[in-house]
Design a protein around this motif. Structure first.
Motif, short mmCIF file in Angstrom:
data_model
loop_
_atom_site.label_atom_id
_atom_site.label_comp_id
_atom_site.label_asym_id
_atom_site.label_seq_id
_atom_site.Cartn_x
_atom_site.Cartn_y
_atom_site.Cartn_z
N SER A 29 0.80 -1.22 0.00
CA SER A 29 0.00 0.00 0.00
C SER A 29 0.84 1.27 0.00
CB SER A 29 -0.96 0.02 1.19
OG SER A 29 -0.24 0.00 2.41
N VAL A 30 2.08 1.20 0.46
CA VAL A 30 2.92 2.40 0.54
C VAL A 30 4.39 2.03 0.34
CG1 VAL A 30 3.22 2.30 3.06
CG2 VAL A 30 3.36 4.50 1.89
N SER A 61 6.75 4.97 -6.74
CA SER A 61 5.49 4.46 -7.29
C SER A 61 5.68 3.05 -7.85
CB SER A 61 4.91 5.40 -8.35
OG SER A 61 5.58 5.28 -9.59
N VAL A 64 5.83 0.44 -4.83
CA VAL A 64 4.54 0.04 -4.27
C VAL A 64 3.77 -0.82 -5.28
CG1 VAL A 64 3.15 2.08 -4.88
CG2 VAL A 64 2.62 0.79 -2.82
N GLU A 98 7.03 9.47 -0.72
CA GLU A 98 6.08 8.50 -0.17
C GLU A 98 5.01 8.26 -1.22
OE1 GLU A 98 2.78 8.28 3.34
OE2 GLU A 98 4.79 8.97 3.90
N ARG A 100 1.64 6.11 -2.49
CA ARG A 100 0.47 5.38 -2.00
C ARG A 100 -0.35 4.85 -3.16
NH1 ARG A 100 -0.06 5.30 3.11
NH2 ARG A 100 0.95 6.85 4.41
N LEU A 101 -0.62 3.56 -3.11
CA LEU A 101 -1.47 2.93 -4.11
C LEU A 101 -2.89 3.41 -3.89
CD1 LEU A 101 -1.54 0.74 -6.37
CD2 LEU A 101 -2.10 -0.89 -4.58
N LEU A 102 -3.53 3.93 -4.94
CA LEU A 102 -4.89 4.47 -4.81
C LEU A 102 -5.96 3.49 -5.26
CD1 LEU A 102 -4.32 8.14 -6.06
CD2 LEU A 102 -4.29 7.25 -3.70
N VAL A 122 -1.08 5.83 -8.65
CA VAL A 122 -0.25 5.89 -7.45
C VAL A 122 0.06 7.37 -7.21
CG1 VAL A 122 1.93 5.24 -6.38
CG2 VAL A 122 0.76 3.61 -7.88
N THR A 138 1.50 12.09 -9.69
CA THR A 138 0.56 10.99 -9.85
C THR A 138 1.03 10.18 -11.04
OG1 THR A 138 -1.28 12.30 -8.99
CG2 THR A 138 -1.84 10.33 -10.27
#
Length: 147
Positions: A29-30, A61, A64, A98, A100-102, A122, A138
């Motif tokens: 997830s991160v 990105s 993750v 950092e 994060r998977l969206l 991401v 992004t």
């Protein structure tokens, strides 16, 4: 995944190793990674060059993404398709990204199971040593089915 994603990326992506990217945390997830401040990577305002910031963020990105979908590598290849970057402040010194998977990984795999080529985003924030966000990125990724 059951292997060290950061070590794998440093082995298979020579440019990440050249920049000295350090992968501090990677899970499904991160991902958190950083690049040290090196004079040869600075721009005309004495901060990390935009290319360094982009590579750091894109690398996070990818980490993750690999952690979330590495178990699908036998049937699909993760590839970035687009990215949008926003430079918010001049970066100085060491920077940390950092990512994060969206997306819900199960939904992405379900699309792949259904014969689709899934896409997912991401979001990445790059911070300076004081924790101030200096860059946002992004990255849209896809899982391209292997032929």
């Amino acid at each position: 995944m059951s292997f060290d994603v950061g070590a794998f990326l440093l082995e298979t992506v020579p440019f990440a190793k050249t920049l000295g990217i350090v992968y501090d945390k990677v899970d499904a997830s991160v991902a958190v990674c950083r690049v040290p401040d090196r004079p040869e990577f600075r721009n005309h305002v004495a901060g990390p060059h935009a290319g360094v910031l982009f590579t750091l963020a894109e690398s996070a990105s990818g980490a993750v993404t690999l952690a979330a979908f590495g178990d699908q590598l036998s049937r699909a290849t993760p590839l970035p398709t687009t990215s949008t970057i926003r430079f918010r402040k001049v970066a100085k010194g060491e920077v940390t990204a950092e990512a994060r998977l969206l997306a819900d990984p199960a939904e992405v795999v379900a699309q792949l199971d259904g014969g689709q080529r899934p896409e997912f985003d991401v979001a990445v924030e790059v911070r300076n040593a004081e924790g101030v966000v200096v860059t946002e990125l992004t990255v849209t990724w896809t899982l391209r089915p292997n032929r």
